[in-house]
Design a protein around this motif. Structure first.
Motif, PDB file in Angstrom:
ATOM      1  N   LYS A  25       0.825  -1.209   0.000  1.00  0.00           N
ATOM      2  CA  LYS A  25       0.000   0.000   0.000  1.00  0.00           C
ATOM      3  C   LYS A  25       0.858   1.259   0.000  1.00  0.00           C
ATOM      4  O   LYS A  25       0.396   2.328  -0.347  1.00  0.00           O
ATOM      5  CB  LYS A  25      -0.936   0.010   1.209  1.00  0.00           C
ATOM      6  CG  LYS A  25      -0.202   0.076   2.530  1.00  0.00           C
ATOM      7  CD  LYS A  25      -1.143   0.019   3.702  1.00  0.00           C
ATOM      8  CE  LYS A  25      -0.334   0.054   4.983  1.00  0.00           C
ATOM      9  NZ  LYS A  25      -1.122  -0.234   6.148  1.00  0.00           N
ATOM     10  N   SER A  26       2.136   1.114   0.352  1.00  0.00           N
ATOM     11  CA  SER A  26       3.016   2.263   0.430  1.00  0.00           C
ATOM     12  C   SER A  26       3.789   2.516  -0.872  1.00  0.00           C
ATOM     13  O   SER A  26       3.797   3.619  -1.387  1.00  0.00           O
ATOM     14  CB  SER A  26       4.000   2.071   1.585  1.00  0.00           C
ATOM     15  OG  SER A  26       4.840   3.176   1.719  1.00  0.00           O
ATOM     16  N   CYS A  27       4.427   1.463  -1.419  1.00  0.00           N
ATOM     17  CA  CYS A  27       5.286   1.668  -2.591  1.00  0.00           C
ATOM     18  C   CYS A  27       4.820   0.938  -3.844  1.00  0.00           C
ATOM     19  O   CYS A  27       5.350   1.152  -4.924  1.00  0.00           O
ATOM     20  CB  CYS A  27       6.727   1.265  -2.272  1.00  0.00           C
ATOM     21  SG  CYS A  27       6.976  -0.515  -2.087  1.00  0.00           S
ATOM     22  N   GLY A  28       3.823   0.045  -3.717  1.00  0.00           N
ATOM     23  CA  GLY A  28       3.282  -0.651  -4.875  1.00  0.00           C
ATOM     24  C   GLY A  28       3.999  -1.929  -5.269  1.00  0.00           C
ATOM     25  O   GLY A  28       3.643  -2.571  -6.246  1.00  0.00           O
ATOM     26  N   THR A  29       5.019  -2.342  -4.502  1.00  0.00           N
ATOM     27  CA  THR A  29       5.751  -3.569  -4.809  1.00  0.00           C
ATOM     28  C   THR A  29       4.829  -4.774  -4.724  1.00  0.00           C
ATOM     29  O   THR A  29       4.011  -4.882  -3.816  1.00  0.00           O
ATOM     30  CB  THR A  29       6.929  -3.748  -3.824  1.00  0.00           C
ATOM     31  OG1 THR A  29       7.840  -2.671  -4.006  1.00  0.00           O
ATOM     32  CG2 THR A  29       7.658  -5.066  -4.036  1.00  0.00           C
ATOM     33  N   LYS A  30       4.981  -5.691  -5.674  1.00  0.00           N
ATOM     34  CA  LYS A  30       4.184  -6.914  -5.677  1.00  0.00           C
ATOM     35  C   LYS A  30       4.598  -7.773  -4.490  1.00  0.00           C
ATOM     36  O   LYS A  30       5.777  -8.045  -4.289  1.00  0.00           O
ATOM     37  CB  LYS A  30       4.393  -7.667  -6.989  1.00  0.00           C
ATOM     38  CG  LYS A  30       3.417  -8.786  -7.214  1.00  0.00           C
ATOM     39  CD  LYS A  30       3.527  -9.304  -8.635  1.00  0.00           C
ATOM     40  CE  LYS A  30       2.428 -10.298  -8.900  1.00  0.00           C
ATOM     41  NZ  LYS A  30       2.456 -10.750 -10.285  1.00  0.00           N
ATOM     42  N   LEU A  31       3.634  -8.211  -3.677  1.00  0.00           N
ATOM     43  CA  LEU A  31       3.911  -8.979  -2.468  1.00  0.00           C
ATOM     44  C   LEU A  31       3.703 -10.479  -2.654  1.00  0.00           C
ATOM     45  O   LEU A  31       4.208 -11.268  -1.866  1.00  0.00           O
ATOM     46  CB  LEU A  31       3.026  -8.486  -1.317  1.00  0.00           C
ATOM     47  CG  LEU A  31       3.212  -7.025  -0.917  1.00  0.00           C
ATOM     48  CD1 LEU A  31       2.170  -6.628   0.112  1.00  0.00           C
ATOM     49  CD2 LEU A  31       4.613  -6.774  -0.395  1.00  0.00           C
ATOM     50  N   LYS A  32       2.958 -10.870  -3.672  1.00  0.00           N
ATOM     51  CA  LYS A  32       2.657 -12.281  -3.906  1.00  0.00           C
ATOM     52  C   LYS A  32       2.934 -12.619  -5.366  1.00  0.00           C
ATOM     53  O   LYS A  32       2.676 -11.810  -6.252  1.00  0.00           O
ATOM     54  CB  LYS A  32       1.181 -12.575  -3.635  1.00  0.00           C
ATOM     55  CG  LYS A  32       0.749 -12.356  -2.229  1.00  0.00           C
ATOM     56  CD  LYS A  32      -0.739 -12.638  -2.112  1.00  0.00           C
ATOM     57  CE  LYS A  32      -1.220 -12.456  -0.691  1.00  0.00           C
ATOM     58  NZ  LYS A  32      -2.665 -12.656  -0.591  1.00  0.00           N
ATOM     59  N   GLU A  33       3.407 -13.840  -5.613  1.00  0.00           N
ATOM     60  CA  GLU A  33       3.605 -14.265  -7.000  1.00  0.00           C
ATOM     61  C   GLU A  33       2.255 -14.450  -7.694  1.00  0.00           C
ATOM     62  O   GLU A  33       2.065 -14.051  -8.832  1.00  0.00           O
ATOM     63  CB  GLU A  33       4.394 -15.572  -7.049  1.00  0.00           C
ATOM     64  CG  GLU A  33       4.744 -15.985  -8.461  1.00  0.00           C
ATOM     65  CD  GLU A  33       5.640 -17.198  -8.510  1.00  0.00           C
ATOM     66  OE1 GLU A  33       5.580 -17.900  -9.524  1.00  0.00           O
ATOM     67  OE2 GLU A  33       6.389 -17.444  -7.551  1.00  0.00           O
ATOM     68  N   VAL A  34       1.312 -15.051  -6.970  1.00  0.00           N
ATOM     69  CA  VAL A  34      -0.037 -15.254  -7.489  1.00  0.00           C
ATOM     70  C   VAL A  34      -0.992 -14.408  -6.653  1.00  0.00           C
ATOM     71  O   VAL A  34      -1.130 -14.608  -5.460  1.00  0.00           O
ATOM     72  CB  VAL A  34      -0.443 -16.746  -7.433  1.00  0.00           C
ATOM     73  CG1 VAL A  34      -1.872 -16.930  -7.901  1.00  0.00           C
ATOM     74  CG2 VAL A  34       0.511 -17.589  -8.263  1.00  0.00           C
ATOM     75  N   CYS A  35      -1.621 -13.450  -7.309  1.00  0.00           N
ATOM     76  CA  CYS A  35      -2.530 -12.535  -6.615  1.00  0.00           C
ATOM     77  C   CYS A  35      -3.914 -13.144  -6.441  1.00  0.00           C
ATOM     78  O   CYS A  35      -4.333 -13.994  -7.219  1.00  0.00           O
ATOM     79  CB  CYS A  35      -2.696 -11.249  -7.422  1.00  0.00           C
ATOM     80  SG  CYS A  35      -1.202 -10.277  -7.584  1.00  0.00           S
ATOM     81  N   ASP A  36      -4.615 -12.657  -5.445  1.00  0.00           N
ATOM     82  CA  ASP A  36      -6.043 -12.918  -5.325  1.00  0.00           C
ATOM     83  C   ASP A  36      -6.683 -11.827  -6.183  1.00  0.00           C
ATOM     84  O   ASP A  36      -7.070 -10.768  -5.705  1.00  0.00           O
ATOM     85  CB  ASP A  36      -6.482 -12.819  -3.869  1.00  0.00           C
ATOM     86  CG  ASP A  36      -7.934 -13.151  -3.677  1.00  0.00           C
ATOM     87  OD1 ASP A  36      -8.562 -13.696  -4.604  1.00  0.00           O
ATOM     88  OD2 ASP A  36      -8.454 -12.848  -2.590  1.00  0.00           O
ATOM     89  N   CYS A  37      -6.743 -12.072  -7.484  1.00  0.00           N
ATOM     90  CA  CYS A  37      -7.070 -11.055  -8.484  1.00  0.00           C
ATOM     91  C   CYS A  37      -8.501 -10.539  -8.341  1.00  0.00           C
ATOM     92  O   CYS A  37      -9.453 -11.308  -8.416  1.00  0.00           O
ATOM     93  CB  CYS A  37      -6.851 -11.630  -9.882  1.00  0.00           C
ATOM     94  SG  CYS A  37      -7.141 -10.439 -11.197  1.00  0.00           S
ATOM     95  N   TRP A  38      -8.637  -9.245  -8.173  1.00  0.00           N
ATOM     96  CA  TRP A  38      -9.955  -8.633  -8.027  1.00  0.00           C
ATOM     97  C   TRP A  38     -10.663  -8.486  -9.370  1.00  0.00           C
ATOM     98  O   TRP A  38     -11.871  -8.299  -9.409  1.00  0.00           O
ATOM     99  CB  TRP A  38      -9.849  -7.293  -7.298  1.00  0.00           C
ATOM    100  CG  TRP A  38      -9.087  -6.240  -8.034  1.00  0.00           C
ATOM    101  CD1 TRP A  38      -7.728  -6.085  -8.089  1.00  0.00           C
ATOM    102  CD2 TRP A  38      -9.629  -5.182  -8.817  1.00  0.00           C
ATOM    103  NE1 TRP A  38      -7.390  -5.007  -8.853  1.00  0.00           N
ATOM    104  CE2 TRP A  38      -8.551  -4.424  -9.324  1.00  0.00           C
ATOM    105  CE3 TRP A  38     -10.909  -4.797  -9.159  1.00  0.00           C
ATOM    106  CZ2 TRP A  38      -8.712  -3.312 -10.136  1.00  0.00           C
ATOM    107  CZ3 TRP A  38     -11.066  -3.677  -9.975  1.00  0.00           C
ATOM    108  CH2 TRP A  38      -9.978  -2.952 -10.449  1.00  0.00           C
ATOM    109  N   ILE A  39      -9.924  -8.614 -10.471  1.00  0.00           N
ATOM    110  CA  ILE A  39     -10.536  -8.561 -11.797  1.00  0.00           C
ATOM    111  C   ILE A  39     -11.047  -9.950 -12.189  1.00  0.00           C
ATOM    112  O   ILE A  39     -12.184 -10.124 -12.579  1.00  0.00           O
ATOM    113  CB  ILE A  39      -9.527  -8.069 -12.861  1.00  0.00           C
ATOM    114  CG1 ILE A  39      -9.063  -6.649 -12.555  1.00  0.00           C
ATOM    115  CG2 ILE A  39     -10.115  -8.165 -14.265  1.00  0.00           C
ATOM    116  CD1 ILE A  39     -10.114  -5.588 -12.706  1.00  0.00           C
TER     117      ILE A  39
END
Length: 64
Positions: A25-39
């Motif tokens: 939420k601060s710098c935008g770095t990806k935290l997970k390889e596989v996201c819980d994609c909201w799209i």
């Protein structure tokens, strides 16, 4: 963070994020390889370093 919320530390800026966060939420770095994609509404790896949001469909189309 609220009580009972687990946190993960961003490897880039060390900001605390909810463990369910896909990106810092601060710098935008990806935290997970596989996201819980909201799209897609499912676990998904778009291969992007920043969330493409609704551009995801354009990104996918350009891969084919």
């Amino acid at each position: 963070m609220g009580e009972g919320v687990r946190e993960v530390e961003c490897p880039s800026c060390r900001a605390k994020n909810p463990d369910r966060a896909n990106f810092c939420k601060s710098c935008g770095t990806k935290l997970k390889e596989v996201c819980d994609c909201w799209i897609k509404k499912e676990p998904y790896n778009c291969g992007q370093e920043k969330c493409p949001g609704y551009r995801l469909f354009v990104v996918e189309k350009s891969k084919t």
